[in-house]
Write a protein that holds these residues in place. Structure first.
Motif, PDB file in Angstrom:
ATOM      1  N   ALA A  62      26.671 -43.026 -54.584  1.00 47.60           N
ATOM      2  CA  ALA A  62      25.250 -41.651 -53.267  1.00 47.60           C
ATOM      3  C   ALA A  62      24.512 -42.395 -52.710  1.00 47.60           C
ATOM      4  N   ASN A  63      23.761 -42.342 -51.947  1.00 50.27           N
ATOM      5  CA  ASN A  63      23.287 -41.983 -50.820  1.00 50.27           C
ATOM      6  C   ASN A  63      22.197 -41.647 -50.236  1.00 50.27           C
ATOM      7  N   ALA A  78      13.699 -38.222 -62.737  1.00 55.01           N
ATOM      8  CA  ALA A  78      13.086 -39.406 -61.487  1.00 55.01           C
ATOM      9  C   ALA A  78      13.486 -41.114 -62.205  1.00 55.01           C
ATOM     10  N   GLN A  79      12.551 -40.991 -63.324  1.00 50.61           N
ATOM     11  CA  GLN A  79      12.550 -42.312 -64.308  1.00 50.61           C
ATOM     12  C   GLN A  79      14.363 -42.741 -64.288  1.00 50.61           C
ATOM     13  N   ARG A  80      15.040 -42.109 -64.805  1.00 50.61           N
ATOM     14  CA  ARG A  80      16.461 -42.119 -65.140  1.00 50.61           C
ATOM     15  C   ARG A  80      17.474 -42.677 -63.665  1.00 50.61           C
ATOM     16  N   LYS A  87      17.765 -47.017 -54.602  1.00 49.27           N
ATOM     17  CA  LYS A  87      17.617 -46.956 -53.162  1.00 49.27           C
ATOM     18  C   LYS A  87      17.697 -46.653 -52.014  1.00 49.27           C
ATOM     19  N   GLY A  88      18.204 -45.231 -52.441  1.00 46.54           N
ATOM     20  CA  GLY A  88      18.601 -44.410 -51.642  1.00 46.54           C
ATOM     21  C   GLY A  88      17.407 -43.209 -51.044  1.00 46.54           C
ATOM     22  N   LEU A  89      17.689 -42.523 -51.347  1.00 43.62           N
ATOM     23  CA  LEU A  89      16.946 -41.306 -50.447  1.00 43.62           C
ATOM     24  C   LEU A  89      16.901 -40.088 -51.724  1.00 43.62           C
ATOM     25  N   GLU A 109       9.616 -44.692 -55.653  1.00 48.59           N
ATOM     26  CA  GLU A 109       8.922 -46.092 -54.132  1.00 48.59           C
ATOM     27  C   GLU A 109       8.891 -46.875 -55.085  1.00 48.59           C
ATOM     28  N   ASP A 110       8.725 -47.280 -56.493  1.00 49.70           N
ATOM     29  CA  ASP A 110       8.389 -48.422 -56.830  1.00 49.70           C
ATOM     30  C   ASP A 110       9.735 -49.284 -57.302  1.00 49.70           C
ATOM     31  N   ALA A 111      10.553 -48.314 -57.515  1.00 51.97           N
ATOM     32  CA  ALA A 111      12.149 -48.938 -57.588  1.00 51.97           C
ATOM     33  C   ALA A 111      13.012 -49.369 -56.279  1.00 51.97           C
ATOM     34  N   GLY A 112      11.932 -48.804 -55.022  1.00 48.75           N
ATOM     35  CA  GLY A 112      12.777 -49.592 -53.657  1.00 48.75           C
ATOM     36  C   GLY A 112      13.471 -48.123 -53.571  1.00 48.75           C
TER      37      GLY A 112
END
Length: 280
Positions: A62-63, A78-80, A87-89, A109-112
């Motif tokens: 998915a994006n 969110a953590q998983r 790194k998508g939306l 966001e910290d994960a990109g």
């Protein structure tokens, strides 16, 4: 029209409905049915979602990830997703406090990834039955475009992450909070033997309350999910410098109704008062 690949990881009533809207819009929607119940599988299939198996497999295809889950699971989800390297939306459409939404945003966001805060108001969308999704954050317009022309009315609130969650918390404070309050009032009236007198007085001064007492309701069936939603609302109030106690009490009231989970019988407040009078 761009075909987005969307992962809806929890195909519950609401998640499946939003997924179905995205499918009808022309997007490809994946879900993760590994370990899910037969009812979840049936909903996903009816919505024409594609089973990717596990969560990681769905996310990697998915994006866009649409997070619609019980509020107590929002941060963990969110953590998983961040742990999968997404790194998508990421659209968090859960009933969480603004502060919780901001914490989820930092994880993504910290994960990109890119984070959008969302708040769903009303029943699940369906053909001819519009659902509302309030959005905030810098990329909210992308989500509006995602659902444009569908049965989802996506509304960009033009504000930072947390604004949509704050709106949802305030809205649910009234709709779900007052139902809990009315239920507790009636339970106490029954315990003290003044329920008939109260009903008679309300019929003169507040007839809408009498109608609500007797109305069949799906609220008890949803109570198990609303426990953590009330706790999130309490957190929102506390963070804003307001008393949190009423909504913690509402969470306890909904905890007493967990036995009605997914019960289709639609009991009225009058019918569930016995359950409310039994402390956990």
């Amino acid at each position: 029209m761009e075909n987005n690949k969307i992962a809806v990881l929890h195909p519950g009533d609401m998640g499946s409905a939003f997924g179905a809207c995205a499918v009808r819009r022309g997007h490809t929607v994946y879900c993760a049915l590994e370990g899910r119940s037969p009812s979840s599988r049936a909903r996903a299939m009816a919505a024409e979602l594609r089973d990717a198996g596990g969560e990681e497999a769905a996310v990697r295809q998915a994006n866009v990830v649409l997070s619609v889950c019980p509020p107590h699971g929002a941060l963990a989800l969110a953590q998983r997703v961040a742990g999968f390297g997404f790194k998508g939306l990421f659209v968090d459409a859960n009933a969480i406090a603004p502060d919780t939404s901001r914490r989820a945003a930092k994880i993504i966001e910290d994960a990109g990834g890119t984070f959008v805060d969302g708040g769903i108001v009303g029943a699940p969308p369906a053909p001819g039955k519009t659902g509302r999704l309030y959005l905030s954050g810098n990329a909210a317009a992308q989500v509006v475009a995602l659902f444009e022309g569908s049965d989802v009315m996506a509304i960009d609130m033009q504000g930072p992450v947390g604004k949509a969650s704050a709106f949802k918390a305030c809205f649910a404070s009234w709709t779900k909070g007052t139902w809990a309050l009315l239920s507790s009032i009636y339970a106490v009236a029954q315990i003290e033997g003044v329920d008939e007198a109260l009903r008679a007085q309300w019929s003169q001064t507040h007839p809408e309350l009498v109608a609500q007492l007797d109305a069949p309701s799906l609220n008890p069936a949803k109570a198990w999910r609303w426990i953590s939603e009330m706790e999130e609302i309490a957190h929102a109030y506390k963070t804003a410098g307001m008393p949190e106690g009423f909504f913690l009490a509402a969470a306890d009231l909904y905890r007493r109704l967990e036995q009605y989970k997914d019960d289709p019988s639609k009991p009225s407040i009058h019918q569930v008062s016995t359950a409310l009078r039994k402390p956990i």
